[in-house]
Scaffold this motif. Structure first.
Motif, PDB file in Angstrom:
ATOM      1  N   GLY A 138      71.104-121.439  60.658  1.00  0.00           N
ATOM      2  CA  GLY A 138      71.238-122.726  61.527  1.00  0.00           C
ATOM      3  C   GLY A 138      70.537-123.806  60.752  1.00  0.00           C
ATOM      4  N   ASP A 139      70.799-124.828  61.352  1.00  0.00           N
ATOM      5  CA  ASP A 139      70.136-126.216  60.708  1.00  0.00           C
ATOM      6  C   ASP A 139      69.794-127.360  61.584  1.00  0.00           C
ATOM      7  OD1 ASP A 139      69.730-128.668  59.118  1.00  0.00           O
ATOM      8  OD2 ASP A 139      70.547-127.674  57.398  1.00  0.00           O
ATOM      9  N   GLY A 140      68.748-127.728  61.521  1.00  0.00           N
ATOM     10  CA  GLY A 140      68.216-128.873  62.345  1.00  0.00           C
ATOM     11  C   GLY A 140      68.610-130.136  62.229  1.00  0.00           C
ATOM     12  N   ALA A 141      69.353-130.302  61.087  1.00  0.00           N
ATOM     13  CA  ALA A 141      69.729-131.611  60.595  1.00  0.00           C
ATOM     14  C   ALA A 141      70.701-132.352  61.612  1.00  0.00           C
ATOM     15  CB  ALA A 141      70.481-131.673  59.416  1.00  0.00           C
ATOM     16  N   THR A 142      70.755-133.747  61.860  1.00  0.00           N
ATOM     17  CA  THR A 142      71.678-134.479  62.437  1.00  0.00           C
ATOM     18  C   THR A 142      72.600-135.290  61.851  1.00  0.00           C
ATOM     19  OG1 THR A 142      70.376-136.212  62.635  1.00  0.00           O
ATOM     20  CG2 THR A 142      69.688-134.366  64.270  1.00  0.00           C
TER      21      THR A 142
END
Length: 425
Positions: free
Chosen positions: A208-212
């Motif tokens: 998973g990744d928290g980038a937007t």
């Protein structure tokens, strides 16, 4: 042993330490002691994917399984190996192409129907960001190829590039693991990024990744890239384009790093010791503009030679990571970040006696040419002419070709990024 031969042995040891066969077998064996009750499916992406697939087949057979293990992997053109039951698709890298898009769609289709009783063995290595490409609706392959070309020439580091790639993908940024849920996913990963960030390697298809989308747009604007209208429109419509790290669909996935740049540097260090040289590993995660990194390495080498600091000769300075090359408009040269690093280093040292160096990509391909990198000795340096012209036009390949100093290995079938060694007599 000459310094040039030692340099080649150091590089060979670094590559050997990252070869998939032994590492895959060691990591996979615990999962095959008791055969899963459901189906077992192999999928993979990256420059090492085919070699890793072959290692899985061998490990599967050695575990006592007589039936073939099914699967599909995508690797770079020229990086395929013969496999028995796992299909290998070769595709474009570093710019994505239709083969990669076809393969990505097929891999997702293979895992989408699996159940909680099934096991997915996922093989991930560097290069997967371009090879495992599936653009969202409204964005075509030409848009992605355009963005990738601009990213490669921008000077952006791999984390920034992959933030953009993940935002424009239906296959990376945790989407492969999410598609396979609720099946158990075991990812075996060869790291090619500084710091071994799982979300950055091949754009993290099982992480998973928290980038937007705003982060991706900021990178595109920061590097003054021309953004195709469909890309900008998509990012504005989809503020959270990747799978969040706490998404429950990632709960059945386990990620294992099986080979890293640090392991390869340590293997090279052991070779140096065996030949009577003191090794100094600067870092496995050096980033920055290739020619700037070269000046720092050169200064350390001179300090060691002249003042025996931070290590006394005979010694070997080792480093890994991934540098960048910011390409100026209208450049006419050929080369990659390793050969550019080495040309800048050699220019700084200017044939200083007793210092030799090598810089290579462990996948065997530096940039888009046919060499892994190059090596330089004071004697070879004296054969070259007008090095600054070659640097100004990013034509390091031609310089080293002219003096017979290219290192050509062909695809090594692994990838733990850049390898640099400086021998000081």
């Amino acid at each position: 042993m000459s310094s040039a031969h030692l340099l080649q042995d150091l590089f060979a040891a670094a590559v050997a330490a990252a070869m998939p066969q032994e590492q895959v077998a060691r990591a996979l064996a615990p999962y095959l002691k008791t055969r899963p009750t459901g189906r077992v499916v192999v999928v993979g992406i990256g420059k090492s994917a085919a070699a890793m697939a072959k290692a899985v087949e061998d490990t599967w057979a050695q575990a006592g399984n007589s039936d073939p293990i099914p699967g599909l992997v995508i690797t770079r053109y020229g990086h395929g190996v013969a496999t028995n039951s796992i299909e290998v698709i070769e595709a474009g890298h570093p710019v994505p192409d239709a083969n990669g898009m076809r393969g990505a769609r097929q891999i997702l289709q293979r895992v989408e129907s699996l159940t909680a009783d099934d096991l997915v063995i996922c093989l991930i290595s560097g290069g997967g960001s371009a090879l495992f490409t599936l653009p969202p609706d409204g964005i075509n392959l030409a848009n992605l190829a355009d963005i990738n070309r601009q990213l490669l020439a921008s000077g952006a580091d791999i984390t920034a590039m992959n933030t953009v790639r993940k935002a424009l993908s239906c296959s990376s940024g945790g989407r492969l693991a999410a598609a396979a849920y609720p099946a158990k996913v075991v990812s075996l990963i060869i790291s090619d990024v500084a710091g071994d960030s799982l979300s950055a390697i091949a754009s993290g298809p099982t992480v998973g990744d928290g980038a937007t989308a705003a982060d991706a747009l900021d990178i595109l604007d920061r590097y003054q890239m021309t953004i195709p209208h469909p890309v900008r429109d998509y990012l504005k419509r989809n503020p959270n384009p990747v799978i969040a790290p706490n998404d429950p669909r990632l709960s059945t996935t386990t990620n294992h790093l099986i080979a890293t740049p640090q392991q390869s540097l340590e293997a090279a260090a052991q070779v140096a010791i065996a030949h009577g040289y003191t090794p100094l590993i600067l870092s496995d995660a050096i980033e920055g503009e290739a020619r700037d990194v070269a000046l720092v390495h050169g200064a350390i080498a001179r300090q060691a030679k002249r003042h025996h600091q931070p290590v006394a000769p005979p010694c070997v300075i080792l480093s890994g990571g991934e540098t960048t090359v910011t390409v100026q408009q209208n450049f006419v040269g050929k080369g990659g970040r390793n050969s550019e690093f080495l040309l800048a280093l050699a220019s700084y040292l200017d044939g200083e006696p007793g210092i030799t160096a090598i810089a290579c990509d462990t996948d065997g391909i530096d940039g888009s040419e046919d060499n892994a990198g190059a090596l330089i000795t004071p004697e070879l340096w004296q054969q070259g002419h007008n090095a600054q012209k070659y640097l100004n036009t990013h034509d390091s390949y031609s310089f080293f070709e002219s003096i017979g100093a290219l290192v050509v290995t062909g695809p090594t079938l692994t990838n733990v990024n850049d390898f640099r060694a400086i021998v000081i007599e």
